[in-house]
Enzyme design. Structure first.
Site, mmCIF file in Angstrom:
data_model
loop_
_atom_site.group_PDB
_atom_site.id
_atom_site.type_symbol
_atom_site.label_atom_id
_atom_site.label_comp_id
_atom_site.label_asym_id
_atom_site.label_seq_id
_atom_site.Cartn_x
_atom_site.Cartn_y
_atom_site.Cartn_z
ATOM 1 N N ALA A 191 6.679 -12.384 20.369
ATOM 2 C CA ALA A 191 8.114 -12.133 20.479
ATOM 3 C C ALA A 191 8.775 -12.272 19.111
ATOM 4 C CB ALA A 191 8.744 -13.100 21.481
ATOM 5 N N ASN B 204 13.997 0.277 7.763
ATOM 6 C CA ASN B 204 12.879 0.205 6.817
ATOM 7 C C ASN B 204 12.825 1.406 5.886
ATOM 8 O OD1 ASN B 204 11.755 2.205 8.661
ATOM 9 N ND2 ASN B 204 9.761 1.719 7.740
ATOM 10 N N LYS C 201 14.980 -6.068 5.831
ATOM 11 C CA LYS C 201 15.202 -5.012 6.825
ATOM 12 C C LYS C 201 16.536 -5.149 7.556
ATOM 13 C CE LYS C 201 10.406 -3.777 7.843
ATOM 14 N NZ LYS C 201 9.395 -3.563 8.898
ATOM 15 N N LEU D 263 0.817 -1.214 0.000
ATOM 16 C CA LEU D 263 0.000 0.000 0.000
ATOM 17 C C LEU D 263 0.854 1.268 0.000
ATOM 18 C CD1 LEU D 263 -2.681 -1.060 2.633
ATOM 19 C CD2 LEU D 263 -3.107 -0.638 0.202
ATOM 20 N N SER D 264 2.172 1.103 0.041
ATOM 21 C CA SER D 264 3.058 2.264 0.148
ATOM 22 C C SER D 264 2.940 3.238 -1.027
ATOM 23 C CB SER D 264 4.511 1.806 0.318
ATOM 24 O OG SER D 264 4.689 1.216 1.588
ATOM 25 N N GLY E 236 9.202 -10.688 14.852
ATOM 26 C CA GLY E 236 9.921 -9.607 14.206
ATOM 27 C C GLY E 236 9.434 -8.222 14.550
ATOM 28 N N GLY F 271 -3.334 -1.291 13.176
ATOM 29 C CA GLY F 271 -1.976 -1.200 12.644
ATOM 30 C C GLY F 271 -1.895 -0.378 11.373
#
Length: 493
Positions: free
Chosen positions: A135, A94, A73, A23-24, A137, A276
């Site tokens: 716990a 990122n 990343k 979606l960037s 990424g 998010g």
């Protein structure tokens, strides 16, 4: 939305594998348009083992900046010329920014974006207890962020305790080194010979022991697992309602669906929950500002209002409502409701009947009389074909009453956005339209019977393609518009 490009256009993009579903571009190309910046953002799918070549190529091509996501990343870090201390502490980059000397510097706007959004909402980690679910990424940088922003305790809950313990140890060490960087030798040991034991801000915990947290009274929760991600939308990591009574505010790192079961449980307990999708947006905003401002210079600053506008568009994109399409019989209020919706959501308005009249420079009544109904229906199909072919977005579309009846049109409309059927009873339609001589299909000795007959023929088709059905008889246009927004789950205030 298509950006105008020329010889002065700067390019930004995404290094990912896969990259097709990002979606960037939607975020950055909208921001560029808002600010009138001659920039275009495109995704680059980088094959495994080729990230070094991708960075080298980006330098050679004078790329302005890049985002980096899974699986690169961490892998990209050795090929950068510099790295921001926060990204170094997190251990992941990122966002890559071109420096004045032509090199690339790495940042982590996942975490700065998250922190910026929460601050705008009045959420502060200082002196607070934070609970992180998972716990993996996302959990590691989230724990690092909380620890470096003043959280008193960060509980890291995971089904596998050993994994939580390992991540907690890594993050506690990283927090200590980040805060004491100038005092450390190359080996990470305090140069002044002080005890190298670091504070245990991040505390590992077995997920099944979550009830031990109740003694903390209230805490902030960051949901960092994939539980609840589409299509597993009916699950949450913890489903005990008692747990949520202790939550002050929460964020689910998942944004498909926009409202997860975890978020619903938080809201049912009376606390605030964020999607998010906010983190996705704000990491993009931070990256956009880094690319378009020289270091230490903030000429480009995205306002809260601008962020909210892009967020609404993102929500529509996520739920497949890139356009909101209103169908229904004549007199159902489509045109008026469409105007209300467009105003509330700051979207463009397309009324298919008016668009055809303007293009033909004739009224629909004249088109019917001169060319016949079949010719008019062909015009409707051509108009909807252009909406799909040209990838029109961010529009509220009001359809002519007969447009959805063609099978081909129904398929096109499904591809164009979310379809809302404004269902209206025959008597209501008659009351609204009696005396209206501009409706060719209502030329009858008994208009009410004609309306009943036409509704009988059309209702099943309207319902078959609709994503949402709203009975409009007892509602005002403003009430219908707000009901549509509520049913879509879109923000508008």
């Amino acid at each position: 939305m298509v950006n105008y490009t020329d010889g002065n256009t700067r390019t930004c993009g995404l290094l990912a594998n896969p990259a097709r579903h990002t979606l960037s571009p939607f975020i950055h190309n909208n921001l560029a348009q808002m600010f009138g910046i001659n920039m275009v953002y495109v995704p680059f799918e980088v094959p495994s083992g080729s990230i070094q070549d991708a960075v080298k190529g980006a330098k050679a091509l004078n790329i302005l900046g890049l985002n980096v996501t899974i699986p690169y990343k961490n892998e990209v870090i050795p090929y950068l010329d510099d790295i921001d201390p926060l990204a170094k502490g997190i251990g992941a980059v990122n966002t890559i920014v071109r420096m004045k000397n032509g090199g690339f510097k790495g940042y982590n706007t996942d975490m700065t974006g998250l922190y910026r959004f929460l601050q705008e909402e009045g959420v502060d980690f200082q002196g607070k207890t934070v609970v992180i679910l998972g716990a993996g990424g996302v959990a590691r940088p989230a724990a690092f962020l909380c620890g470096t922003k003043g959280a008193e305790k960060v509980f890291l809950l995971n089904r596998t305790y050993d994994k939580a313990e390992s991540v907690a140890d890594e993050v506690n060490k990283a927090i200590f080194e980040y805060g004491n960087d100038e005092k450390l030798t190359a080996d990470g040991i305090p140069a002044n010979g002080e005890d190298s034991e670091y504070p245990q801000i991040v505390i590992p915990m077995r997920l099944e022991d979550y009830k031990d947290l109740y003694k903390e009274d209230k805490f902030i929760v960051l949901q960092c697992t994939s539980v609840g991600l589409f299509p597993d939308v009916n699950s949450a990591v913890i489903e005990d309602s008692e747990f949520y009574k202790h939550v002050s505010v929460a964020m689910d790192m998942i944004y498909r669906p926009i409202e997860t079961k975890f978020m619903k449980l938080v809201k049912e307990a009376g606390a605030t929950a964020y999607s998010g999708l906010k983190m996705l947006l704000y990491q993009g905003i931070d990256a956009f500002e880094l690319w378009n401002n020289e270091e230490g210079d903030e000429k480009i600053k995205v306002s809260r209002e601008q962020a909210d506008e892009v967020y609404r568009l993102l929500e529509l994109e996520i739920i497949g409502a890139r356009n909101i399409i209103l169908e229904g019989f004549m007199g159902s209020g489509k045109s008026t409701v469409a105007e209300e919706l467009a105003a509330l959501l700051d979207m463009e308005l397309l009324d298919t009947d008016k668009a055809i009249e303007e293009a033909e420079e004739r009224t629909i009544k004249e088109i019917f009389e001169q060319d016949g109904e079949a010719s008019f229906r062909d015009m409707e199909t051509e108009l909807i074909e252009s909406v799909v072919a040209e990838h029109y977005r961010d529009m509220v579309v009001s359809l002519g009453g007969g447009l959805p009846l063609r099978e081909k049109n129904g398929e096109l409309l499904k591809a164009a956005g979310k379809i809302v059927y404004l269902r209206t009873k025959a008597q209501t339609v008659y009351n609204r339209l009696k005396g209206d001589t501009t409706r060719p299909l209502l030329k009858s000795d008994d208009p009410l019977k004609r309306i009943n007959d036409l509704l009988g023929e059309r209702s099943e088709k309207y319902e078959s393609i609709a994503d949402i059905i709203i009975d409009t008889d007892e509602l005002t246009p403003a009430e219908i518009a707000r009901e549509i927004i509520n049913r879509l789950g879109v923000s508008f205030i």
